[in-house]
Design a protein around this motif. Structure first.
Motif, PDB file in Angstrom:
ATOM      1  N   ASN A   1       1.095  -1.297  -0.129  1.00 30.35           N
ATOM      2  CA  ASN A   1      -0.043  -0.099  -0.053  1.00 30.35           C
ATOM      3  C   ASN A   1       0.683   1.181   0.083  1.00 30.35           C
ATOM      4  O   ASN A   1       1.643   1.316   0.751  1.00 30.35           O
ATOM      5  CB  ASN A   1      -0.984  -0.082   1.300  1.00 30.35           C
ATOM      6  N   VAL A   2       0.909   2.046  -0.989  1.00 31.45           N
ATOM      7  CA  VAL A   2       1.796   3.137  -1.271  1.00 31.45           C
ATOM      8  C   VAL A   2       1.601   4.202  -0.008  1.00 31.45           C
ATOM      9  O   VAL A   2       2.654   5.038   0.109  1.00 31.45           O
ATOM     10  CB  VAL A   2       1.964   3.599  -2.651  1.00 31.45           C
ATOM     11  N   ALA A   3       0.522   4.167   0.408  1.00 32.36           N
ATOM     12  CA  ALA A   3       0.415   5.119   1.494  1.00 32.36           C
ATOM     13  C   ALA A   3       0.924   4.718   2.913  1.00 32.36           C
ATOM     14  O   ALA A   3       1.107   5.535   3.792  1.00 32.36           O
ATOM     15  CB  ALA A   3      -1.097   5.524   1.627  1.00 32.36           C
ATOM     16  N   ASP A   4       1.467   3.616   3.127  1.00 28.53           N
ATOM     17  CA  ASP A   4       2.118   2.811   4.024  1.00 28.53           C
ATOM     18  C   ASP A   4       3.684   2.809   3.809  1.00 28.53           C
ATOM     19  O   ASP A   4       4.202   2.048   3.138  1.00 28.53           O
ATOM     20  CB  ASP A   4       1.755   1.576   4.475  1.00 28.53           C
ATOM     21  N   TYR A   5       4.529   3.592   4.517  1.00 27.86           N
ATOM     22  CA  TYR A   5       5.810   3.589   4.249  1.00 27.86           C
ATOM     23  C   TYR A   5       6.420   2.615   4.488  1.00 27.86           C
ATOM     24  O   TYR A   5       7.624   1.998   3.926  1.00 27.86           O
ATOM     25  CB  TYR A   5       6.682   4.965   5.020  1.00 27.86           C
ATOM     26  N   SER A   6       6.245   1.775   5.523  1.00 24.06           N
ATOM     27  CA  SER A   6       6.990   0.569   5.736  1.00 24.06           C
ATOM     28  C   SER A   6       6.743  -0.553   5.021  1.00 24.06           C
ATOM     29  O   SER A   6       7.735  -1.371   4.764  1.00 24.06           O
ATOM     30  CB  SER A   6       6.548   0.126   7.553  1.00 24.06           C
ATOM     31  N   GLN A   7       5.489  -0.659   4.181  1.00 25.26           N
ATOM     32  CA  GLN A   7       5.272  -1.300   3.365  1.00 25.26           C
ATOM     33  C   GLN A   7       6.155  -1.104   2.041  1.00 25.26           C
ATOM     34  O   GLN A   7       6.525  -2.025   1.378  1.00 25.26           O
ATOM     35  CB  GLN A   7       3.797  -1.795   3.017  1.00 25.26           C
ATOM     36  N   VAL A   8       6.157   0.327   1.678  1.00 28.43           N
ATOM     37  CA  VAL A   8       7.024   0.770   0.488  1.00 28.43           C
ATOM     38  C   VAL A   8       8.511   0.262   0.575  1.00 28.43           C
ATOM     39  O   VAL A   8       8.977  -0.218  -0.221  1.00 28.43           O
ATOM     40  CB  VAL A   8       6.821   2.432   0.141  1.00 28.43           C
ATOM     41  N   GLN A   9       8.743   0.498   2.014  1.00 29.80           N
ATOM     42  CA  GLN A   9      10.280   0.249   2.089  1.00 29.80           C
ATOM     43  C   GLN A   9      10.461  -1.404   2.223  1.00 29.80           C
ATOM     44  O   GLN A   9      11.498  -1.801   1.431  1.00 29.80           O
ATOM     45  CB  GLN A   9      10.535   0.321   3.725  1.00 29.80           C
ATOM     46  N   ASP A  10       9.838  -2.018   2.379  1.00 31.63           N
ATOM     47  CA  ASP A  10       9.899  -3.557   2.262  1.00 31.63           C
ATOM     48  C   ASP A  10       9.821  -3.754   0.763  1.00 31.63           C
ATOM     49  O   ASP A  10      10.646  -4.762   0.292  1.00 31.63           O
ATOM     50  CB  ASP A  10       8.577  -4.340   2.588  1.00 31.63           C
ATOM     51  N   MET A  11       9.061  -3.228  -0.145  1.00 34.56           N
ATOM     52  CA  MET A  11       9.140  -3.512  -1.647  1.00 34.56           C
ATOM     53  C   MET A  11      10.562  -2.888  -2.203  1.00 34.56           C
ATOM     54  O   MET A  11      10.982  -3.828  -3.067  1.00 34.56           O
ATOM     55  CB  MET A  11       8.062  -2.531  -2.104  1.00 34.56           C
ATOM     56  N   VAL A  12      10.932  -2.052  -1.803  1.00 32.20           N
ATOM     57  CA  VAL A  12      12.314  -1.533  -2.167  1.00 32.20           C
ATOM     58  C   VAL A  12      13.483  -2.214  -1.893  1.00 32.20           C
ATOM     59  O   VAL A  12      14.284  -2.600  -2.648  1.00 32.20           O
ATOM     60  CB  VAL A  12      12.423  -0.043  -1.865  1.00 32.20           C
ATOM     61  N   GLU A  13      13.286  -2.874  -0.684  1.00 33.71           N
ATOM     62  CA  GLU A  13      14.563  -3.836  -0.157  1.00 33.71           C
ATOM     63  C   GLU A  13      14.225  -5.048  -0.636  1.00 33.71           C
ATOM     64  O   GLU A  13      15.492  -5.518  -1.184  1.00 33.71           O
ATOM     65  CB  GLU A  13      13.938  -4.033   1.399  1.00 33.71           C
ATOM     66  N   LYS A  14      13.184  -5.636  -1.056  1.00 35.22           N
ATOM     67  CA  LYS A  14      13.349  -6.741  -1.790  1.00 35.22           C
ATOM     68  C   LYS A  14      13.612  -6.661  -3.252  1.00 35.22           C
ATOM     69  O   LYS A  14      14.282  -7.442  -3.836  1.00 35.22           O
ATOM     70  CB  LYS A  14      11.571  -7.250  -1.687  1.00 35.22           C
TER      71      LYS A  14
END
Length: 305
Positions: free
Chosen positions: A73-86
């Motif tokens: 969910n792009v509105a949730d920074y922790s989820q976005v961080q996980d995407m970029v880390e992966k």
């Protein structure tokens, strides 16, 4: 010259359907490794499903390309961080970010709840901020990055029932303007796409034959020019149904009114000069406006000596 993305890694948000899907597929066809991001929600942002994004990954793989899906969910920074880390763990770089994810909660301003206003702002504005923030230092360390914001004519010019959407779409242009300045020394180009396309976001707003004319592929053709090696910087490209144009904010040369005459009535009396189009220009930074006014004041004081 053929636009090619071989060896590059692209993240496309909202890529399960519509424009994002078209963007992801075309980037992959031209050699990019693609992160297909999609929460899988409905047009209004409710619900979640990975089915659409996984289907896009399967299509890319069937063409011989490489892709992964991520449901952040792009509105949730922790989820976005996980995407970029992966993404970094798999491919070690991020070259392109297409900020495409969005939702609609259309109502006239008098009928719109503040919750609906805030949710649209969170997805479009903070979603764009979150994704950009998560890749920014990566791009700086690479000394290369291409970021595309998705704006809209609803923001630049207004559209009935879209005060929330319009406000959000103008906000991402403000973000772009500053990031262009801050990213210049690290070869990070930031541009904006203003699309008109027949997608599920617009399918019940236009007749079916018109929707077909506004195929997402026409918009994607323009988008590709904003994220390749030779992309412009700080450019707003409007695209739809085969039409392409640019939009920009300009400022007139204006006038100078001495301190003794600075009254509302004097400003009104000088209106013709304030709006005169001769010598109007696009400001490179916000400071340039202040510089212009200071120079006018200095020129006046010199003329009085």
């Amino acid at each position: 010259m053929t636009i090619d993305f071989t060896g590059q890694v692209a993240i496309v948000t909202g890529a399960g359907n519509g424009l994002g899907r078209s963007h992801a597929l075309e980037l992959a066809k031209r050699g990019a490794k693609v992160v297909v991001n999609d929460l899988g929600g409905a047009r209004d942002g409710s619900g979640a499903s990975s089915e659409a994004s996984q289907e896009v990954v399967r299509l890319i793989e069937s063409m011989g390309g490489e892709a992964i899906s991520h449901g952040a969910n792009v509105a949730d920074y922790s989820q976005v961080q996980d995407m970029v880390e992966k993404t970094m763990a798999k491919w070690g770089r991020v070259d392109i970010l297409i900020n495409n994810a969005g939702i609609l909660r259309d109502k006239s301003f008098t009928k719109m709840s503040l919750d609906d206003f805030k949710l649209v702002m969170d997805v479009h504005v903070m979603g764009t901020v979150n994704c950009t923030k998560a890749v920014w230092d990566i791009m700086r360390s690479q000394n290369y990055g291409r970021i595309v914001m998705t704006t809209s004519s609803s923001g630049m010019y207004g559209n009935f029932g879209q005060s929330n959407y319009g406000a959000a779409k103008m906000a991402v242009l403000g973000l772009m303007n500053t990031l262009v300045i801050e990213g210049a020394k690290n070869n990070i180009h930031v541009n904006a796409l203003a699309p008109t396309a027949g997608t599920r976001m617009t399918e019940d707003l236009m007749p079916e034959d018109i929707v077909k004319a506004f195929a997402p592929e026409a918009v994607t053709a323009g988008m590709l020019t904003l994220c390749d090696e030779h992309a412009p910087n700080r450019f707003i490209l409007c695209a739809g149904a085969g039409g392409y144009s640019s939009a920009s904010m300009i400022e007139t040369e204006g006038c100078f009114i001495p301190q003794a005459g600075q009254k509302a009535e004097t400003v009104r009396d000088n209106w013709a000069q304030i709006i005169a189009p001769e010598h109007q220009t696009t400001m490179v930074t916000g400071a340039k406006q202040g510089e212009k006014f200071v120079l006018k004041a200095m020129a006046f004081m010199k003329s009085q000596q």
